[in-house]
Design a protein around this motif. Sequence first.
Motif, PDB file in Angstrom:
ATOM      1  N   ARG A 385       0.865  -1.259   0.025  1.00  0.00           N
ATOM      2  CA  ARG A 385      -0.014  -0.065   0.091  1.00  0.00           C
ATOM      3  C   ARG A 385       0.806   1.147  -0.082  1.00  0.00           C
ATOM      4  O   ARG A 385       1.597   1.420   0.897  1.00  0.00           O
ATOM      5  CB  ARG A 385      -0.994   0.060   1.392  1.00  0.00           C
ATOM      6  CG  ARG A 385      -1.909   0.948   1.175  1.00  0.00           C
ATOM      7  CD  ARG A 385      -3.094   0.936   2.258  1.00  0.00           C
ATOM      8  NE  ARG A 385      -3.351  -0.200   2.944  1.00  0.00           N
ATOM      9  CZ  ARG A 385      -4.341  -0.827   1.979  1.00  0.00           C
ATOM     10  NH1 ARG A 385      -5.035  -0.265   1.162  1.00  0.00           N
ATOM     11  NH2 ARG A 385      -4.922  -2.216   2.472  1.00  0.00           N
ATOM     12  N   GLY A 388      -1.035   7.651   0.595  1.00  0.00           N
ATOM     13  CA  GLY A 388      -1.978   8.281  -0.426  1.00  0.00           C
ATOM     14  C   GLY A 388      -2.888   7.603  -1.389  1.00  0.00           C
ATOM     15  O   GLY A 388      -3.597   8.222  -1.829  1.00  0.00           O
ATOM     16  N   THR A 389      -2.684   6.103  -1.159  1.00  0.00           N
ATOM     17  CA  THR A 389      -3.652   5.527  -2.275  1.00  0.00           C
ATOM     18  C   THR A 389      -4.492   4.500  -1.127  1.00  0.00           C
ATOM     19  O   THR A 389      -3.936   4.114  -0.064  1.00  0.00           O
ATOM     20  CB  THR A 389      -2.487   4.631  -2.889  1.00  0.00           C
ATOM     21  OG1 THR A 389      -1.909   3.672  -2.217  1.00  0.00           O
ATOM     22  CG2 THR A 389      -1.673   5.541  -3.882  1.00  0.00           C
ATOM     23  N   SER A 390      -5.457   4.045  -1.705  1.00  0.00           N
ATOM     24  CA  SER A 390      -6.258   2.979  -0.961  1.00  0.00           C
ATOM     25  C   SER A 390      -6.265   1.746  -1.492  1.00  0.00           C
ATOM     26  O   SER A 390      -6.561   0.804  -0.633  1.00  0.00           O
ATOM     27  CB  SER A 390      -7.826   3.518  -1.197  1.00  0.00           C
ATOM     28  OG  SER A 390      -8.130   3.610  -2.480  1.00  0.00           O
ATOM     29  N   GLY A 391      -5.627   1.403  -2.851  1.00  0.00           N
ATOM     30  CA  GLY A 391      -5.533   0.369  -3.240  1.00  0.00           C
ATOM     31  C   GLY A 391      -4.252  -0.487  -2.974  1.00  0.00           C
ATOM     32  O   GLY A 391      -3.283   0.092  -2.264  1.00  0.00           O
ATOM     33  N   PRO A 399      -1.589  -3.222 -10.085  1.00  0.00           N
ATOM     34  CA  PRO A 399      -2.820  -3.350  -9.030  1.00  0.00           C
ATOM     35  C   PRO A 399      -2.863  -4.684  -8.484  1.00  0.00           C
ATOM     36  O   PRO A 399      -3.045  -5.694  -9.543  1.00  0.00           O
ATOM     37  CB  PRO A 399      -4.120  -2.668  -9.741  1.00  0.00           C
ATOM     38  CG  PRO A 399      -3.429  -1.949 -10.949  1.00  0.00           C
ATOM     39  CD  PRO A 399      -2.349  -2.764 -11.212  1.00  0.00           C
ATOM     40  N   GLU A 450       8.014   2.880  -3.961  1.00  0.00           N
ATOM     41  CA  GLU A 450       7.616   4.499  -3.882  1.00  0.00           C
ATOM     42  C   GLU A 450       8.774   5.206  -4.490  1.00  0.00           C
ATOM     43  O   GLU A 450       8.461   6.149  -5.377  1.00  0.00           O
ATOM     44  CB  GLU A 450       7.375   4.774  -2.303  1.00  0.00           C
ATOM     45  CG  GLU A 450       7.021   6.125  -2.169  1.00  0.00           C
ATOM     46  CD  GLU A 450       6.608   6.713  -0.906  1.00  0.00           C
ATOM     47  OE1 GLU A 450       6.453   7.882  -0.427  1.00  0.00           O
ATOM     48  OE2 GLU A 450       6.902   5.604  -0.045  1.00  0.00           O
ATOM     49  N   ARG A 453       8.747   4.902  -8.557  1.00  0.00           N
ATOM     50  CA  ARG A 453       7.518   5.605  -9.005  1.00  0.00           C
ATOM     51  C   ARG A 453       7.948   7.176  -9.118  1.00  0.00           C
ATOM     52  O   ARG A 453       7.517   8.141  -9.725  1.00  0.00           O
ATOM     53  CB  ARG A 453       6.228   5.453  -8.000  1.00  0.00           C
ATOM     54  CG  ARG A 453       5.513   4.013  -8.306  1.00  0.00           C
ATOM     55  CD  ARG A 453       4.231   3.954  -8.072  1.00  0.00           C
ATOM     56  NE  ARG A 453       3.470   2.691  -8.635  1.00  0.00           N
ATOM     57  CZ  ARG A 453       2.094   2.760  -8.441  1.00  0.00           C
ATOM     58  NH1 ARG A 453       1.399   3.719  -7.887  1.00  0.00           N
ATOM     59  NH2 ARG A 453       1.810   1.574  -9.052  1.00  0.00           N
ATOM     60  N   ARG A 641      -3.075  18.081  -4.592  1.00  0.00           N
ATOM     61  CA  ARG A 641      -3.856  16.782  -4.461  1.00  0.00           C
ATOM     62  C   ARG A 641      -5.298  17.520  -5.006  1.00  0.00           C
ATOM     63  O   ARG A 641      -5.696  18.415  -4.865  1.00  0.00           O
ATOM     64  CB  ARG A 641      -4.291  16.615  -2.746  1.00  0.00           C
ATOM     65  CG  ARG A 641      -5.043  15.522  -2.416  1.00  0.00           C
ATOM     66  CD  ARG A 641      -5.232  15.293  -0.969  1.00  0.00           C
ATOM     67  NE  ARG A 641      -5.749  16.437  -0.165  1.00  0.00           N
ATOM     68  CZ  ARG A 641      -7.010  16.616  -0.087  1.00  0.00           C
ATOM     69  NH1 ARG A 641      -8.009  15.792  -0.323  1.00  0.00           N
ATOM     70  NH2 ARG A 641      -7.389  17.681   0.520  1.00  0.00           N
TER      71      ARG A 641
END
Length: 660
Positions: A385, A388-391, A399, A450, A453, A641
């Motif tokens: 995870r 700042g992401t939920s998936g 994913p 992270e 990315r 954001r």
Amino acid sequence: MTTSRLSAFALAALTTVLAGAGVVLATISGDAGATARFATGATLALPSVVLGTLVAVRRPGSVVGPLLMLVGATAVWVTVDDLYASAVAWRPDLPVPELYVALSQGDWMFLYVPAALLMLVFPDGRLPGRRWRWAVAGLLVVPTLFMLISVFDPDPYRPPFEAVPHPFRLPESYLPVLRTAAVALLPVFLGLLIGSAAAVVLRYRRTTEEVARAQLKWLALGAACLPLTLLLCWAGYLFFDGPEPALIGLAATALTIPVATAIAVLRHDLYDIDRAISAAVTYGLVTALLLGFYTAASFLVGLGTGRSSPVAAAAGTAICAAALSPLRVRLQRWVDRRFYPARQAVLSAVEELRDRTHAGQAQPEELEATLRTALRDPALRVGYRLPGTSGLVDAAGAPVDPGDAFVARVRLGGHDIGAIVRGGAGTRELLREAATAGALLIEVVRLRIEVSRALDEAEASRTRLLHTGYEERRRLERDLHDGAQQRLVSLGMAIRLAQRHLDDGTVDVDGLFDQWVAELASAVTELRQIAHGLRPSSLDDGLGNALSMLAGKVPVPVTLDVAADDLPDDVAMTAYYVASEAMTNAVKHAGLAAIGVRVSRADDRVTVRVSDDGPGGAEIRPGTGLAGLVDRVQAAGGTLRLSSPAGGGTLVEAVLPCAS
């Protein structure tokens, strides 16, 4: 209605009648001790009756529920029988059936029959094989024969039934034969009980179904209180000079066996049974070792001083407990290898991967393959995870959709950093342990993803900024060429032409000068507009003034709240463009929705918030103004954001660094 349910309701009614009779007898007898024993027995029998009824209703095709109820009903019957004897002793005028007294002398065997039958048919309600029918027949016939033989025993009955006459008598010559037969039935009955317990072990070894094996383990866990009873009895003789603490173990057994049976039949996957058995065996062994040390210490102190010293023995045991503390981990591993091999395999595999990663011989991304091998679950997934992401994403950044599978969350420092998604094997508790053991490896991989990315995004952002710079340069060149440059070139040509005709008197000098001044004014205006596109001149009077002028040109109501005015020029310009682009998008997509602009400063951070109450649904897509804003804000070292749920309005929030 099935036979199982009918039997369950009949047993429930019988137990209720027995309990009611017990209450009446307790009122009559006046024996506080017998009443307390009845209350205790009825309370301990209640779980078997209630849970047995639940099992019979939920599993109507199985005899496990009625047998479990029969275990509780038998316990109530024994306590009522004892209470009846107390009532007769208190009230001799009560009726005393001779046949009942005669039969009750040898009915104790029936107390063990329901539990033995339960072990024979557990967990599916069927016998392990056809030959085991003889065991069922023996469990029913042997206690019956023993009770009938006891009827002819001429010895006096137990108090208070000494004066009750025997209803049946045999010649003296037959008595030795009957007594020999009664004694011979005892080892037979003991063998039947042992065989019933052996049927559970035999069934476990034969079956390959995971559900059946888990159910049998639950039954074994419920019976684990029997060894606990022995340990409590041992401790009772050490500390209290009596076996009274063993009653706690018996009470626990009366509770755990029906609970474990009900869980096994109805919810065998409620908890990791292997883990529970491993923990029970480990702590049982540790307790036995400590009791052994205390016994040895007490004995040695008694030899040395000639008397017992509990304080010295306790001190010696405490020292032994401290010495055993490091060995508990090894003992746990030893027990796990035998009773919980899956846990040992998982923890060892994760520990080995962690060591190899530390030595540079492996990569933390191998955790998923390691867990798949250890759990024998090729469909297992490890998800990470990102902040700042939920998936969840996998190690490659793709994913991970858990679907309906069980997800064991991985937490570190109070934050969710990932999850282990079960494929088709492994219990929930074991996956949670694996998640805890692999948390550091998952954190390393998550940070790698992270960073990767961020680097990719920085490279893409730099490329977009270069492309935007080139496009902006071409636009400036085009605007200058098509606008001010053309006007100035035309003006120069006009001046040169007028110069050639000044001497012949055909030129209106005043008119030409007026025209040239107008052309120069137009060129200056166009140059100012171009310069304003690079840096708004309204910023010379502060960000608040610039935003006020910008809001005055917007055709919808704008609420301004600017609490940060003395900003460095580059920060103010970035904040201005954030507000400008967000307001432009709101006017374009939100219709007549009201817009709110708020700029605040806290320490070394400036926050720009632009919100509207439009339909929402905005997204940051490549090539759009919002994507350009992201690049501009990131180039300034800030973050942007976007929150735009459907029907919930849109919020654009940029946080910019601002040196004090």
